[in-house]
Write a protein that holds these residues in place. Structure first.
Motif, PDB file in Angstrom:
ATOM      1  N   ARG A 119       8.586  17.181  -0.292  1.00 45.66           N
ATOM      2  CA  ARG A 119       7.192  17.112  -1.047  1.00 45.66           C
ATOM      3  C   ARG A 119       7.511  16.935  -2.610  1.00 45.66           C
ATOM      4  O   ARG A 119       8.274  17.749  -3.198  1.00 45.66           O
ATOM      5  CB  ARG A 119       6.319  18.671  -0.591  1.00 45.66           C
ATOM      6  CG  ARG A 119       5.043  18.349  -1.280  1.00 45.66           C
ATOM      7  CD  ARG A 119       4.461  19.586  -0.806  1.00 45.66           C
ATOM      8  NE  ARG A 119       3.142  20.077  -1.534  1.00 45.66           N
ATOM      9  CZ  ARG A 119       2.933  21.277  -2.279  1.00 45.66           C
ATOM     10  NH1 ARG A 119       3.791  22.263  -1.797  1.00 45.66           N
ATOM     11  NH2 ARG A 119       1.763  21.446  -2.885  1.00 45.66           N
ATOM     12  N   LEU A 120       6.611  16.143  -3.181  1.00 44.39           N
ATOM     13  CA  LEU A 120       6.951  15.822  -4.655  1.00 44.39           C
ATOM     14  C   LEU A 120       5.708  16.664  -5.360  1.00 44.39           C
ATOM     15  O   LEU A 120       4.737  16.028  -5.817  1.00 44.39           O
ATOM     16  CB  LEU A 120       7.062  14.449  -4.914  1.00 44.39           C
ATOM     17  CG  LEU A 120       7.887  13.548  -4.081  1.00 44.39           C
ATOM     18  CD1 LEU A 120       7.843  12.147  -4.498  1.00 44.39           C
ATOM     19  CD2 LEU A 120       9.362  14.056  -4.328  1.00 44.39           C
ATOM     20  N   PRO A 180       0.807  -1.465  -0.125  1.00 42.66           N
ATOM     21  CA  PRO A 180      -0.043   0.058  -0.007  1.00 42.66           C
ATOM     22  C   PRO A 180       0.858   1.267   0.001  1.00 42.66           C
ATOM     23  O   PRO A 180       0.452   2.260  -0.496  1.00 42.66           O
ATOM     24  CB  PRO A 180      -0.813  -0.157   1.356  1.00 42.66           C
ATOM     25  CG  PRO A 180      -0.031  -1.170   2.146  1.00 42.66           C
ATOM     26  CD  PRO A 180       0.620  -2.102   1.153  1.00 42.66           C
ATOM     27  N   LYS A 181       2.025   1.153   0.530  1.00 42.45           N
ATOM     28  CA  LYS A 181       2.900   2.453   0.909  1.00 42.45           C
ATOM     29  C   LYS A 181       3.556   2.791  -0.541  1.00 42.45           C
ATOM     30  O   LYS A 181       4.313   1.932  -1.164  1.00 42.45           O
ATOM     31  CB  LYS A 181       3.843   2.469   1.961  1.00 42.45           C
ATOM     32  CG  LYS A 181       2.713   2.375   3.218  1.00 42.45           C
ATOM     33  CD  LYS A 181       3.706   2.652   4.371  1.00 42.45           C
ATOM     34  CE  LYS A 181       2.796   2.847   5.750  1.00 42.45           C
ATOM     35  NZ  LYS A 181       3.611   2.919   6.727  1.00 42.45           N
ATOM     36  N   MET A 215       2.516  14.545  -2.844  1.00 41.67           N
ATOM     37  CA  MET A 215       2.578  13.745  -1.609  1.00 41.67           C
ATOM     38  C   MET A 215       3.864  14.081  -1.257  1.00 41.67           C
ATOM     39  O   MET A 215       4.943  14.549  -1.478  1.00 41.67           O
ATOM     40  CB  MET A 215       2.468  12.191  -2.130  1.00 41.67           C
ATOM     41  CG  MET A 215       3.827  11.777  -2.846  1.00 41.67           C
ATOM     42  SD  MET A 215       3.578  10.079  -3.564  1.00 41.67           S
ATOM     43  CE  MET A 215       3.103   9.290  -2.112  1.00 41.67           C
ATOM     44  N   THR A 216       4.176  13.662   0.272  1.00 44.43           N
ATOM     45  CA  THR A 216       5.249  13.767   0.727  1.00 44.43           C
ATOM     46  C   THR A 216       5.829  12.410   1.249  1.00 44.43           C
ATOM     47  O   THR A 216       5.109  11.590   1.711  1.00 44.43           O
ATOM     48  CB  THR A 216       4.872  14.314   2.473  1.00 44.43           C
ATOM     49  OG1 THR A 216       4.326  15.917   2.285  1.00 44.43           O
ATOM     50  CG2 THR A 216       6.202  14.538   3.302  1.00 44.43           C
ATOM     51  N   THR A 271      16.611   6.343  -2.799  1.00 43.95           N
ATOM     52  CA  THR A 271      15.142   5.763  -2.559  1.00 43.95           C
ATOM     53  C   THR A 271      14.396   6.890  -2.075  1.00 43.95           C
ATOM     54  O   THR A 271      14.733   7.455  -1.182  1.00 43.95           O
ATOM     55  CB  THR A 271      15.071   4.663  -1.510  1.00 43.95           C
ATOM     56  OG1 THR A 271      16.087   3.504  -1.801  1.00 43.95           O
ATOM     57  CG2 THR A 271      13.615   3.942  -1.060  1.00 43.95           C
ATOM     58  N   LEU A 272      13.224   6.982  -2.558  1.00 44.60           N
ATOM     59  CA  LEU A 272      11.982   7.745  -2.038  1.00 44.60           C
ATOM     60  C   LEU A 272      10.902   6.972  -1.586  1.00 44.60           C
ATOM     61  O   LEU A 272      10.382   6.093  -2.389  1.00 44.60           O
ATOM     62  CB  LEU A 272      11.560   8.681  -3.019  1.00 44.60           C
ATOM     63  CG  LEU A 272      12.568   9.768  -3.548  1.00 44.60           C
ATOM     64  CD1 LEU A 272      11.933  10.730  -4.737  1.00 44.60           C
ATOM     65  CD2 LEU A 272      13.273  10.662  -2.639  1.00 44.60           C
ATOM     66  N   THR A 273      10.472   6.900  -0.239  1.00 45.66           N
ATOM     67  CA  THR A 273       9.404   6.154   0.018  1.00 45.66           C
ATOM     68  C   THR A 273       8.374   6.656   1.077  1.00 45.66           C
ATOM     69  O   THR A 273       8.760   7.735   1.715  1.00 45.66           O
ATOM     70  CB  THR A 273      10.192   5.027   0.526  1.00 45.66           C
ATOM     71  OG1 THR A 273       9.363   3.996   1.212  1.00 45.66           O
ATOM     72  CG2 THR A 273      11.045   5.324   1.763  1.00 45.66           C
ATOM     73  N   GLU A 274       7.287   6.100   1.269  1.00 43.27           N
ATOM     74  CA  GLU A 274       6.465   6.412   2.517  1.00 43.27           C
ATOM     75  C   GLU A 274       6.600   5.487   3.616  1.00 43.27           C
ATOM     76  O   GLU A 274       6.154   5.888   4.704  1.00 43.27           O
ATOM     77  CB  GLU A 274       5.020   6.124   2.090  1.00 43.27           C
ATOM     78  CG  GLU A 274       4.458   7.409   0.933  1.00 43.27           C
ATOM     79  CD  GLU A 274       2.889   7.195   0.806  1.00 43.27           C
ATOM     80  OE1 GLU A 274       2.106   8.027   1.154  1.00 43.27           O
ATOM     81  OE2 GLU A 274       2.691   5.941   0.272  1.00 43.27           O
TER      82      GLU A 274
END
Length: 557
Positions: A359-360, A312-313, A347-348, A396-399
């Motif tokens: 923030r993208l 989900p993330k 999204m952040t 890496t960019l990730t939630e």
């Protein structure tokens, strides 16, 4: 459309080849079928100064070669296609290696008159090590070619890859080539010449037994085609989709990109049989990042390090950075492959290397040099993130803070040259330009202990990369530069050892020098093979590697 359906329709692939095999021409034909462009520009057409969509850089137009990989995105028959066109020239293979980390499949283009060439073997090996499924297109069948059965045999003997022809050529060369035979549908696709000596495709689809087909061939050619097809049906490898997706078998197509022979059959077959976005393996240990990964926080389903696409993330990694694609804005784009979850503009996310949240807001769908704002993206998609000077290749960019990818390989360079600024008054522009190009990975930078004062040691796979650096410094930053070649031809990474604290005590041949890479790992430079063997003989306690230590296992077959 559900998230699962969105992911399933994604196809992300690269086209790889030896130079001049027709890769960029094939790319443009794909775009024509996807209604993404309306006129394909010939790579070497200087009469009207047209340029191919993927070769947008001015130096590419001047040289007639691809220098930088390009992302091209379009929809076709229900598929969302992310096509990554890569440089074929060996001097730019590092860019291609990085791009191959972001794809789920590769289309290998081979000149049917030449067979498997050197650069094709190298790129295939990178795909094999990463388990990337490979599809093969034998190009230029409208010209005299090698026997197609010999080409299949070469795929198996040279590359060790089982081949299964899907589309077979009917005839050979400009006078006898009449079309292709689809072995799955058992149909013949006939082509005809049009005024000007070109071809149009296809004008008729029928069976091999049709009298119209028989009338197109002389007795010798028709008998040869029948014999070849009989051999394939009786002794050839049957098409095995599981083996294809596991990278053990390659489907083979024949045709001509420049004349549009069999291209739609290739595109339709490739999209149908290639894999949708695959799960990615995250790094269980992530040195060099601000994120600490602990076993207590790893979920049960992620114990093996696999991040499913349906997680989900959101997560993804940056595999390429390109500055100044738009000369009017002098901006910087980070190319990110989405690996899990859903990307949404504004999204952040966590920037794993620094641990900071970002923030993208400026996200784009890409088409060569052109771009348009994208509001959402799914696993398999490639998006361009504008700005963010803090982003680097491999980040890496990730939630999910526990997800960190370690996908980008590094390779030992083969040519070395010091670069310096001949005009002190331009020092600010020079430093800014060189720093940007090093961030993009156009070349690698090392520190050598005996280099000229004020210079930077550049290292690359081929000397054309140095030409690109100088050209871009001048054209994009108005900064001159001076190159000073070295006599080094080999570089190796060294395992840490106490004796490296004082290298003056180490026995080396003349011309050998020590240094460090950008992570301060020790390296050594040699003028030739003999000096490297001498070093190994005199210093057995010092272990050398042709890959960085963190990659010596991950890139093994």
């Amino acid at each position: 459309m559900s998230p699962a359906a969105e992911i399933a329709r994604r196809r992300t692939f690269a086209i790889i080849s030896h130079p001049d095999a027709g890769k960029t021409t094939l790319t443009e034909k794909f775009l024509l079928y996807g209604n993404a462009i309306h006129l394909a520009g010939a790579v070497k057409d200087r009469k009207n100064q047209r340029a191919t969509t993927s070769d947008w850089m001015e130096l590419e137009k001047q040289r007639g070669i691809s220098i930088s990989s390009t992302v091209l995105q379009f929809d076709y028959t229900g598929y969302a296609v992310n096509l990554l066109d890569t440089p074929g020239h060996k001097d730019f293979s590092e860019d291609t290696y990085r791009v191959l980390t972001a794809v789920d499949a590769a289309l290998m283009v081979i000149d049917a008159a030449k067979g498997v060439e050197t650069q094709t073997r190298k790129l295939f090996e990178v795909c094999r090590r990463r388990g990337v499924p490979i599809f093969t297109f034998m190009n230029k069948c409208d010209r005299p070619t090698r026997n197609p059965l010999e080409l299949l045999d070469e795929l198996e003997t040279v590359l060790g890859l089982q081949s299964s022809p899907v589309v077979w050529p009917l005839g050979n060369g400009p006078t006898s080539f009449r079309g292709v035979f689809d072995r799955r549908s058992r149909q013949v696709h006939l082509f005809e010449r049009v005024p000007g000596g070109a071809f149009q495709a296809p004008v008729q689809v029928t069976s091999l037994e049709d009298p119209t087909v028989r009338a197109k061939f002389d007795d010798v050619t028709f008998a040869e085609v029948q014999e070849q097809l009989a051999m394939l049906d009786g002794a050839g490898h049957p098409f095995d989709l599981e083996a294809v997706r596991a990278g053990r078998q390659t489907p083979v197509y024949f045709g001509s990109a420049v004349n549009n022979f069999g291209i739609q059959l290739l595109l339709d077959g490739f999209l149908k049989d290639s894999v949708p976005p695959a799960p990615r393996r995250r790094a269980l240990h992530a040195p060099g990042t601000a994120v600490e990964i602990t076993s207590e926080t790893v979920t049960a389903e992620d114990k093996d390090g696999i991040v499913p696409v349906e997680a989900p993330k959101f997560s993804g990694f940056i595999f390429k950075i390109q500055a100044n694609m738009d000369p009017k804005h002098r901006d910087r784009i980070a190319f990110l492959r989405v690996c899990s979850g859903k990307f949404e503009r504004d999204m952040t996310v966590v920037h794993s290397r620094t641990g900071k949240t970002v923030r993208l807001s400026s996200s784009h769908k890409l088409f060569g040099q052109e771009r348009e704002t994208v509001n959402e993206a799914w696993p398999g998609d490639v998006i361009g993130l504008v700005g963010h000077s803090e982003f680097g290749i491999g980040d890496t960019l990730t939630e999910d803070r526990e997800i960190v990818y370690d996908e980008i390989p590094r390779f030992a360079p083969e040519v070395f040259s010091f670069i310096s600024n001949p005009n002190p008054s331009d020092s600010k522009k020079y430093r800014a330009g060189l720093e940007q190009l090093l961030q993009e990975g156009v070349v690698q930078a090392f520190t050598a202990r005996n280099g000229p004062p004020g210079s930077t040691l550049l290292a690359a796979v081929g000397p054309l990369q140095f030409e690109v650096v100088q050209w871009r410094l001048q054209s994009e930053y108005n900064a001159e530069s001076r190159l000073t070649p070295t006599n080094w031809t080999i570089m190796r990474w060294l395992e840490p050892h106490p004796s490296l604290a004082d290298t003056s005590r180490i026995v080396v041949a003349s011309g050998v020098s020590f240094g460090t890479d950008k992570f301060d790992h020790p390296v050594i430079f040699f003028p030739n093979e003999w000096t490297m063997r001498y070093f190994a003989e005199k210093n057995p306690e010092l272990k050398m590697h042709d890959l960085p230590l963190e990659q010596t296992r991950t890139l093994e077959p």
